[in-house]
Design a protein around this motif. Sequence first.
Motif, PDB file in Angstrom:
ATOM      1  N   UNK A 302       0.836  -1.206   0.000  1.00 26.56           N
ATOM      2  CA  UNK A 302       0.000   0.000   0.000  1.00 26.56           C
ATOM      3  C   UNK A 302       0.869   1.253   0.000  1.00 26.56           C
ATOM      4  N   UNK A 303       1.819   1.286  -0.912  1.00 21.94           N
ATOM      5  CA  UNK A 303       2.854   2.315  -0.922  1.00 21.94           C
ATOM      6  C   UNK A 303       2.369   3.632  -1.531  1.00 21.94           C
ATOM      7  N   UNK A 304       3.174   4.658  -1.274  1.00 24.20           N
ATOM      8  CA  UNK A 304       2.961   5.996  -1.839  1.00 24.20           C
ATOM      9  C   UNK A 304       4.206   6.392  -2.617  1.00 24.20           C
ATOM     10  N   UNK A 368       2.568 -13.336 -10.905  1.00 28.35           N
ATOM     11  CA  UNK A 368       3.185 -13.116  -9.600  1.00 28.35           C
ATOM     12  C   UNK A 368       2.196 -12.388  -8.699  1.00 28.35           C
ATOM     13  N   UNK A 369       2.428 -12.457  -7.401  1.00 26.64           N
ATOM     14  CA  UNK A 369       1.459 -11.884  -6.467  1.00 26.64           C
ATOM     15  C   UNK A 369       2.131 -11.588  -5.132  1.00 26.64           C
ATOM     16  N   UNK A 370       1.596 -10.590  -4.442  1.00 27.60           N
ATOM     17  CA  UNK A 370       2.062 -10.269  -3.088  1.00 27.60           C
ATOM     18  C   UNK A 370       0.860  -9.949  -2.218  1.00 27.60           C
ATOM     19  N   UNK A 371       1.033 -10.140  -0.921  1.00 32.11           N
ATOM     20  CA  UNK A 371      -0.058  -9.891   0.024  1.00 32.11           C
ATOM     21  C   UNK A 371       0.487  -9.343   1.325  1.00 32.11           C
ATOM     22  N   UNK A 375      -3.901  -9.277  10.959  1.00 31.10           N
ATOM     23  CA  UNK A 375      -4.822 -10.179  11.636  1.00 31.10           C
ATOM     24  C   UNK A 375      -4.839  -9.903  13.135  1.00 31.10           C
ATOM     25  N   UNK A 376      -6.047  -9.863  13.721  1.00 28.38           N
ATOM     26  CA  UNK A 376      -6.180  -9.675  15.165  1.00 28.38           C
ATOM     27  C   UNK A 376      -7.337 -10.531  15.660  1.00 28.38           C
ATOM     28  N   UNK A 377      -7.040 -11.410  16.576  1.00 20.66           N
ATOM     29  CA  UNK A 377      -8.059 -12.311  17.123  1.00 20.66           C
ATOM     30  C   UNK A 377      -8.812 -13.055  16.016  1.00 20.66           C
ATOM     31  N   UNK A 378      -8.044 -13.554  15.043  1.00 24.83           N
ATOM     32  CA  UNK A 378      -8.582 -14.328  13.923  1.00 24.83           C
ATOM     33  C   UNK A 378      -9.450 -13.510  12.964  1.00 24.83           C
ATOM     34  N   UNK A 379      -9.472 -12.210  13.124  1.00 24.99           N
ATOM     35  CA  UNK A 379     -10.243 -11.342  12.237  1.00 24.99           C
ATOM     36  C   UNK A 379      -9.277 -10.548  11.357  1.00 24.99           C
ATOM     37  N   UNK A 380      -9.580 -10.472  10.065  1.00 22.48           N
ATOM     38  CA  UNK A 380      -8.745  -9.718   9.131  1.00 22.48           C
ATOM     39  C   UNK A 380      -9.043  -8.229   9.293  1.00 22.48           C
ATOM     40  N   UNK A 381      -8.095  -7.500   9.851  1.00 20.20           N
ATOM     41  CA  UNK A 381      -8.279  -6.070  10.120  1.00 20.20           C
ATOM     42  C   UNK A 381      -7.952  -5.221   8.890  1.00 20.20           C
ATOM     43  N   UNK A 382      -7.000  -5.698   8.080  1.00 20.00           N
ATOM     44  CA  UNK A 382      -6.628  -4.991   6.852  1.00 20.00           C
ATOM     45  C   UNK A 382      -5.980  -6.004   5.912  1.00 20.00           C
ATOM     46  N   UNK A 383      -6.036  -5.716   4.617  1.00 20.50           N
ATOM     47  CA  UNK A 383      -5.445  -6.636   3.642  1.00 20.50           C
ATOM     48  C   UNK A 383      -5.183  -5.892   2.338  1.00 20.50           C
ATOM     49  N   UNK A 384      -4.068  -6.194   1.733  1.00 18.11           N
ATOM     50  CA  UNK A 384      -3.710  -5.610   0.439  1.00 18.11           C
ATOM     51  C   UNK A 384      -3.141  -6.726  -0.427  1.00 18.11           C
ATOM     52  N   UNK A 397      -6.146  -5.401  -6.139  1.00 18.80           N
ATOM     53  CA  UNK A 397      -7.542  -5.873  -6.165  1.00 18.80           C
ATOM     54  C   UNK A 397      -8.340  -5.242  -5.020  1.00 18.80           C
ATOM     55  N   UNK A 398      -9.094  -4.201  -5.356  1.00 14.21           N
ATOM     56  CA  UNK A 398      -9.839  -3.422  -4.360  1.00 14.21           C
ATOM     57  C   UNK A 398     -11.021  -4.207  -3.786  1.00 14.21           C
ATOM     58  N   UNK A 399     -11.802  -4.864  -4.645  1.00 11.71           N
ATOM     59  CA  UNK A 399     -13.027  -5.529  -4.180  1.00 11.71           C
ATOM     60  C   UNK A 399     -12.700  -6.714  -3.283  1.00 11.71           C
ATOM     61  N   UNK A 400     -11.655  -7.438  -3.622  1.00 17.20           N
ATOM     62  CA  UNK A 400     -11.246  -8.580  -2.799  1.00 17.20           C
ATOM     63  C   UNK A 400     -10.838  -8.100  -1.411  1.00 17.20           C
ATOM     64  N   UNK A 401     -10.097  -7.002  -1.380  1.00 20.00           N
ATOM     65  CA  UNK A 401      -9.695  -6.420  -0.096  1.00 20.00           C
ATOM     66  C   UNK A 401     -10.906  -6.020   0.725  1.00 20.00           C
TER      67      UNK A 401
END
Length: 466
Positions: A302-304, A368-371, A375-384, A397-401
């Motif tokens: 999620x770079x700038x 190729x792919x990166x992720x 994760x906090x308490x088994x809940x996905x708090x953020x993902x890219x 992939x915005x919708x998947x996130x």
Amino acid sequence: MIHFILNNQTIRTSENSGITLLDFIRENQQLKGTKIGCREGDCGACTVLAGELKDKNTVYQSITSCISPLGNANGKHIVTVEGINLPKKLNWAQQAMTNNYATQCGFCTPGFVVSMIGFALENNKNKTCNDAISGNICRCTGYKSIEKAGLEIEEKLQQKDDNHQISWLIKEGFIPNYFETIPDKLEKLQPEIFEKTGIKVANGTDLYVRYADQMSEENMHLLAGEMALKGISFSKGVCTLGANTTATEINENKKLQALFPKLKQFMKLISSEQIRNMGTIGGNFVNASPIGDMSIFFLALNSTVTIQKENGTERQIPFQSFHQNYKVYDLKEDEILKNISFKVPQANDSFSFEKVCKRTHLDIASVNSAARISLKNNVIMDAHFSFGGVAAVPKYVHKTRAFLIGKEINNQTVKEAAIILQSEIAPISDVRGTSDYKRLLAKQLFFAHFIELFPTKVQLQKLIAS
């Protein structure tokens, strides 16, 4: 004038800075030991060493001279195979190749030997001789004999005196005596500061593959020496990398290694030793390849990016919006990429990079792919997530996130997200695979991120059986 040292000779030349270093070595200087092979940086026959003065010592790296502009030799020590010859005997690398019958037609041998001497000149305990020759190709030997020569060199180097490296290498017959004089000579050089006009090029690993002949006749705006575009820094939880940062500099940065424990494993999938020493992240971004490895890597962070105009003003944009269409990006004629930055991963962040190609190393990805997943308490708090080879641009992939955020991590969540992923990608059939094949790869790599990062929460067999 371009001012540098070639082997043991000080060079001043008014040749166009855009001609290749290989052509200058062979045609201007008549040093024919450096061979012309692919002219694309792949075969390693043209390998030379480029030494730069750092803290009173000369630090050497192997590069492919066929895609390096002559102007980038300015202020450096360039070493060809002739420059590592000893007066009356073979040097250690040459002797090791001879001992193990590691040469047949001999065309590739100079490149291998130069890479091996480059390995000896390094002070990297985590690298093998095989790593150093990863960009050298041989058509004759089957490599086993070359590998044995490398092992012989490694065994000898275990005795190396790291505190007096150059003098030890001279004493033991790896390099000639003149290497001891190079730091003083480099300090006395007065390399020219080039005008900032003409075609913008850093180290040439992309442009010179396609346009070497054209570049040899054009004015060059050489970016490689611009200090404002170099360096890796950390401040207030943000990591910033100059656009001229090379893949090798990323790979060897201790702080980045700590943040990404598998960094060396990831970076080994990217190009070869010589190209990693040359290729810059800025160059990889503006190459705008849909499968650019570093673009995929930094998209998932999620770079700038910071973009600088010629008048010094700057603007920042999300890296997600930099690539606009196939080979089209948000960079105007009077602008250059200055740096890229990302928030430093925290304790609950995990990062993964995956790549599938026809060869394991030194190849372009099919997908190729990166992720980066928090994760906090088994809940996905953020993902890219980012994917290459599935769209006209490196794909974020915005919708998947959006679907994944707030969901509990389990097999069902990942399977449902993979369906959404398929709606966001549009691969085409080409030489690296059919559209259906790339869709399958994208799904498998998406699963691989979760299986690799959270093996107790996402199980491979259950995903495959679904």
